[in-house]
Scaffold this motif. Sequence first.
Motif, PDB file in Angstrom:
ATOM      1  N   MET A 119      -6.619  18.591  14.288  1.00  0.00           N
ATOM      2  CA  MET A 119      -7.974  18.924  13.843  1.00  0.00           C
ATOM      3  C   MET A 119      -8.831  17.666  13.835  1.00  0.00           C
ATOM      4  SD  MET A 119      -9.100  20.666  10.257  1.00  0.00           S
ATOM      5  CE  MET A 119      -7.794  21.875  10.483  1.00  0.00           C
TER       6      MET A 119
ATOM      7  N   GLU B 243     -10.688  22.504  15.805  1.00  0.00           N
ATOM      8  CA  GLU B 243      -9.267  22.418  16.139  1.00  0.00           C
ATOM      9  C   GLU B 243      -9.057  23.050  17.505  1.00  0.00           C
ATOM     10  OE1 GLU B 243      -4.862  23.696  14.414  1.00  0.00           O
ATOM     11  OE2 GLU B 243      -6.579  23.497  13.064  1.00  0.00           O
TER      12      GLU B 243
ATOM     13  N   ASN C 150      -6.044  24.198  20.291  1.00  0.00           N
ATOM     14  CA  ASN C 150      -4.637  24.463  20.546  1.00  0.00           C
ATOM     15  C   ASN C 150      -4.475  25.036  21.946  1.00  0.00           C
ATOM     16  OD1 ASN C 150      -2.868  24.291  17.857  1.00  0.00           O
ATOM     17  ND2 ASN C 150      -4.917  25.013  17.306  1.00  0.00           N
TER      18      ASN C 150
ATOM     19  N   SER D 183     -10.627  26.850   9.970  1.00  0.00           N
ATOM     20  CA  SER D 183     -10.265  26.652  11.373  1.00  0.00           C
ATOM     21  C   SER D 183      -8.781  26.858  11.658  1.00  0.00           C
ATOM     22  CB  SER D 183     -10.671  25.239  11.814  1.00  0.00           C
ATOM     23  OG  SER D 183     -10.043  24.263  10.994  1.00  0.00           O
TER      24      SER D 183
END
Length: 288
Positions: A1, A15, A17, A35
């Motif tokens: 983050m 954030e 991914n 988030s």
Amino acid sequence: MSTITLPDGRALEVEVNGPDTGPVVVFHHGTPGASEPLPAHVQAAAARGHRLVTTCRPGYGASTRAPGRSVADVAADTGAVLDHLGVDTCLTMGWSGGGPHALACAALLPDRVRGVTVIAGVAPYDAEGVDWLAGMGPENLEEFGLALEGEAKLRPYLEEQQPALASITPEEVAEALGGLVPPVDVAAITGDLAECLAAEFRHGVSSGVDGWLDDDLAFVRPWGFDLAELRVPTYLWQGDQDLMVPFAHGVWLAEHLPGVVSHLEAGEGHISIGAGAAARILDELVAS
């Protein structure tokens, strides 16, 4: 983050991914929220080669508050996130209170958003033909009843709830949601999902209730854009057992979102559909 600085100087938590260079899906969290992404959403996006990008809306976590913000204001922040990532376009999806925010991005950033999915999202408060509060669980009836009276009435109520959410454990999530979760949702709130929801609640209210309050107030005011402006592929998922966002909201949106592909699912609740249908939701959105 990480935290990025927006053009107006505010901080926004972001954030990311998934694959480092994959196409982007911007996810808008519920209310209250943060988030922390659902593992099911991260896995479903990554399996399809996409990055899942989540943020804390203003006032949540470490994101700077934007007092008086409208739903439409999320579009500029999302555009700044895309600029920060160095990408031109994205897909977007929003769950619950994130639904209107995803629609705002699709309507107001038509050159940057290629498709949008709404999961159990609320209808506009002034929508003709829907009784906005009808069918909500008792906690939401009280919360939004106070929102209609303004910040001075709503803030003390949210501040009373904040300490419990700031320290909530996975084992406490279902009980804390009380009359907002039917049996199908209670059964879903286990394992990784319970862990994630608890972490999201704790993070979202870690700096106070400003984000939660500003979300609630924005929902019962004009959103700042017209749903008729939508020109991108649009998808809707809603369960008929939902006590947070009643089924009537999904039915109304299904009838009023231009060109929408709707999934009005029998036997599903607010949480069960958002987590349980993740693979189907991402399959459909990515195909757009």
